[in-house]
Design a protein around this motif. Structure first.
Motif, PDB file in Angstrom:
ATOM      1  N   HIS A 290       0.817  -1.214   0.000  1.00 17.46           N
ATOM      2  CA  HIS A 290       0.000   0.000   0.000  1.00 17.46           C
ATOM      3  C   HIS A 290       0.853   1.268   0.000  1.00 17.46           C
ATOM      4  O   HIS A 290       0.460   2.303   0.559  1.00 17.46           O
ATOM      5  N   GLY A 291       2.042   1.187  -0.611  1.00 12.03           N
ATOM      6  CA  GLY A 291       2.906   2.368  -0.708  1.00 12.03           C
ATOM      7  C   GLY A 291       3.596   2.743   0.583  1.00 12.03           C
ATOM      8  O   GLY A 291       4.146   3.854   0.697  1.00 12.03           O
ATOM      9  N   ALA A 292       3.582   1.839   1.564  1.00  8.77           N
ATOM     10  CA  ALA A 292       4.221   2.143   2.851  1.00  8.77           C
ATOM     11  C   ALA A 292       5.736   2.155   2.705  1.00  8.77           C
ATOM     12  O   ALA A 292       6.307   1.568   1.780  1.00  8.77           O
ATOM     13  N   LEU A 293       6.389   2.836   3.642  1.00  2.00           N
ATOM     14  CA  LEU A 293       7.843   2.766   3.749  1.00  2.00           C
ATOM     15  C   LEU A 293       8.161   1.608   4.683  1.00  2.00           C
ATOM     16  O   LEU A 293       7.879   1.672   5.880  1.00  2.00           O
ATOM     17  N   GLN A 294       8.752   0.545   4.149  1.00  2.00           N
ATOM     18  CA  GLN A 294       9.100  -0.610   4.973  1.00  2.00           C
ATOM     19  C   GLN A 294      10.579  -0.536   5.344  1.00  2.00           C
ATOM     20  O   GLN A 294      11.442  -0.469   4.469  1.00  2.00           O
ATOM     21  N   VAL A 295      10.860  -0.548   6.630  1.00  2.02           N
ATOM     22  CA  VAL A 295      12.221  -0.431   7.142  1.00  2.02           C
ATOM     23  C   VAL A 295      12.599  -1.731   7.837  1.00  2.02           C
ATOM     24  O   VAL A 295      11.829  -2.250   8.651  1.00  2.02           O
ATOM     25  N   THR A 296      13.786  -2.233   7.507  1.00  3.23           N
ATOM     26  CA  THR A 296      14.315  -3.427   8.168  1.00  3.23           C
ATOM     27  C   THR A 296      15.538  -3.038   8.981  1.00  3.23           C
ATOM     28  O   THR A 296      16.468  -2.424   8.456  1.00  3.23           O
ATOM     29  N   ALA A 297      15.527  -3.386  10.247  1.00  2.00           N
ATOM     30  CA  ALA A 297      16.658  -3.119  11.142  1.00  2.00           C
ATOM     31  C   ALA A 297      17.302  -4.443  11.521  1.00  2.00           C
ATOM     32  O   ALA A 297      16.630  -5.343  12.044  1.00  2.00           O
ATOM     33  N   ASP A 298      18.589  -4.575  11.253  1.00  2.00           N
ATOM     34  CA  ASP A 298      19.363  -5.765  11.625  1.00  2.00           C
ATOM     35  C   ASP A 298      20.505  -5.284  12.508  1.00  2.00           C
ATOM     36  O   ASP A 298      21.474  -4.702  12.020  1.00  2.00           O
ATOM     37  N   VAL A 299      20.394  -5.502  13.810  1.00  2.00           N
ATOM     38  CA  VAL A 299      21.321  -4.912  14.768  1.00  2.00           C
ATOM     39  C   VAL A 299      21.727  -5.943  15.826  1.00  2.00           C
ATOM     40  O   VAL A 299      20.883  -6.706  16.302  1.00  2.00           O
ATOM     41  N   THR A 300      23.011  -5.938  16.183  1.00  2.00           N
ATOM     42  CA  THR A 300      23.530  -6.774  17.262  1.00  2.00           C
ATOM     43  C   THR A 300      23.900  -5.886  18.448  1.00  2.00           C
ATOM     44  O   THR A 300      24.581  -4.871  18.275  1.00  2.00           O
ATOM     45  N   PHE A 301      23.448  -6.272  19.633  1.00  2.00           N
ATOM     46  CA  PHE A 301      23.718  -5.542  20.865  1.00  2.00           C
ATOM     47  C   PHE A 301      24.589  -6.420  21.770  1.00  2.00           C
ATOM     48  O   PHE A 301      24.315  -7.611  21.935  1.00  2.00           O
ATOM     49  N   VAL A 302      25.620  -5.827  22.369  1.00  2.00           N
ATOM     50  CA  VAL A 302      26.512  -6.564  23.265  1.00  2.00           C
ATOM     51  C   VAL A 302      26.469  -5.917  24.652  1.00  2.00           C
ATOM     52  O   VAL A 302      26.823  -4.737  24.803  1.00  2.00           O
ATOM     53  N   TYR A 303      26.047  -6.722  25.644  1.00  2.00           N
ATOM     54  CA  TYR A 303      25.869  -6.222  27.002  1.00  2.00           C
ATOM     55  C   TYR A 303      26.905  -6.857  27.929  1.00  2.00           C
ATOM     56  O   TYR A 303      26.878  -8.081  28.147  1.00  2.00           O
ATOM     57  N   PRO A 304      27.805  -6.072  28.531  1.00  2.00           N
ATOM     58  CA  PRO A 304      28.727  -6.624  29.530  1.00  2.00           C
ATOM     59  C   PRO A 304      28.072  -6.571  30.912  1.00  2.00           C
ATOM     60  O   PRO A 304      27.531  -5.548  31.319  1.00  2.00           O
TER      61      PRO A 304
END
Length: 375
Positions: A259-273
């Protein structure tokens, strides 16, 4: 001027000498005086000597060579490599001198932002234990950016129903959602992620049902209601973060969706000490969480939504050293000897971002966990 006396390197001609004598005898104003016998004698001897290679007044005594700048560095590096070749046992320690396989060090070799999927895992690091002062020591994350700065936002362009300016704003708000979900200190301590929830389309019923129940119980009876599916949180009575820095690496991509939407894909790695919550705890462990979140910024003329909110299309999470199958709804890292008993799922390098999440999840167990080959 050469050693011969003329500026062009030739001796004085007979015609010029005769003109000199005539002008001197006639008293022409400004005419030079006749050189003395000593001067003529010096001129004659200079003519008879072989021509020197140096230009007039250009000679300088030879200076001792000095190794400066990169020349000195090259010499030191060459000597170090020679030592590695000659002395057994130094090869393993050489990595600590020169840094990782890419020639950088944990301290100063900040990695460039991720603009596309890497072709392989990051280079191996020196196997050293993290400390309270250096919680990312010995980890590829030591070279990653801090917090939201590690999430690459691409240049905006008009897409679907949105102008370039609107796309830029949507990308920024997408990163804000990731930060509010996975980096906010209060959320990490287990507080309700109100700032993140405020960005989700309130008319998306299935997601709102999930959000309304995910934080209401102390135990997760339905894995589809686990708050860890979207949010990173710890139990402060069991675990506390080391310092206030969380390392991240990832990127946003976008295209035109339904439907003309803006589709955003986020691929993120988080490292927690983290360390144990008990006072005086010093053993540092790391929990690594990789998330792929797909969301749509819908056209309000075609989809029921509210300004400044998005709809969640999908969300996938892969966790290592996070307490696999723990039902507390919190990340529950293991320490020391606990880790060997707590390890479940297939082995995986949690820092390898070259594998798409679809493939990563195929190799993971049903709980989306894995046994880290390194932390």
């Amino acid at each position: 001027m050469s050693a011969g006396g003329g500026q062009d390197g030739a001796s004085v001609s007979d015609e010029e000498w005769e003109r000199f004598l005539r002008e001197s005898a006639a008293g022409v104003p400004g005419a030079p005086k006749e050189p003395s016998a000593r001067a003529r004698d010096v001129t004659r001897r200079l003519r008879e000597e072989p021509v020197r290679p140096e230009a007039w007044r250009s000679y300088e005594p030879a200076r001792p060579r000095r190794f400066r700048g990169r020349h000195a560095a090259v010499l030191v590096a060459a000597l170090a490599l020679l030592a590695v070749a000659l002395v057994p046992g130094l090869a393993g320690r050489a990595t600590g001198w020169f840094g990782g396989a890419d020639g950088t060090t944990d301290a100063v070799g900040a990695q460039a932002p991720e603009s596309q999927r890497p072709t392989g895992p990051p280079a191996g690091q020196t196997p050293v234990r993290p400390t309270l002062a250096e919680p990312f020591r010995g980890s590829p994350a030591a070279r990653w950016a801090n917090g939201a700065a590690g999430i690459t936002v691409p240049p905006a362009r008009a897409t679907g129903w949105m102008s370039t300016a609107q796309v830029a704003q949507a990308l920024t708000r997408t990163r804000d959602f990731l930060a509010a979900s996975n980096l906010d200190p209060g959320v990490l301590r287990g507080e309700r992620p109100d700032r993140a929830i405020a960005l989700v389309n309130p008319h998306q019923k299935d997601v709102q049902d999930y959000l309304s129940t995910a934080f209401t119980t102390s135990r997760v009876s339905d894995e589809k209601k686990d708050p860890l599916l979207l949010f990173s949180r710890f139990d402060p009575s069991r675990t506390r973060l080391v310092g206030d820095v969380i390392k991240t690496r990832g990127r946003l991509t976008f295209r035109e969706g339904e439907h003309g939407a803006l589709q955003v894909t986020a691929d993120v790695t988080f490292v927690y000490p983290v360390v144990r919550a008990a006072a005086g705890s010093e053993e540092v462990a790391r929990t690594i969480v990789r998330r792929e979140t797909v969301l749509s910024w819908d056209d309000p003329g075609k989809v029921k939504t509210e300004a400044g909110t998005f709809s969640l299309d999908s969300y996938t999470v892969h966790m290592t050293n996070a307490g696999c199958r723990d039902t507390s709804g919190r990340l529950a890292p293991a320490f020391g000897a606990e880790r060997s008993g707590a390890a479940t799922g297939p082995e995986v390098d949690p820092y390898d971002r070259s594998t798409p999440m679809t493939e990563r999840m195929k190799d993971a167990d049903d709980a989306g966990c894995g046994t880290a080959t390194r932390t």
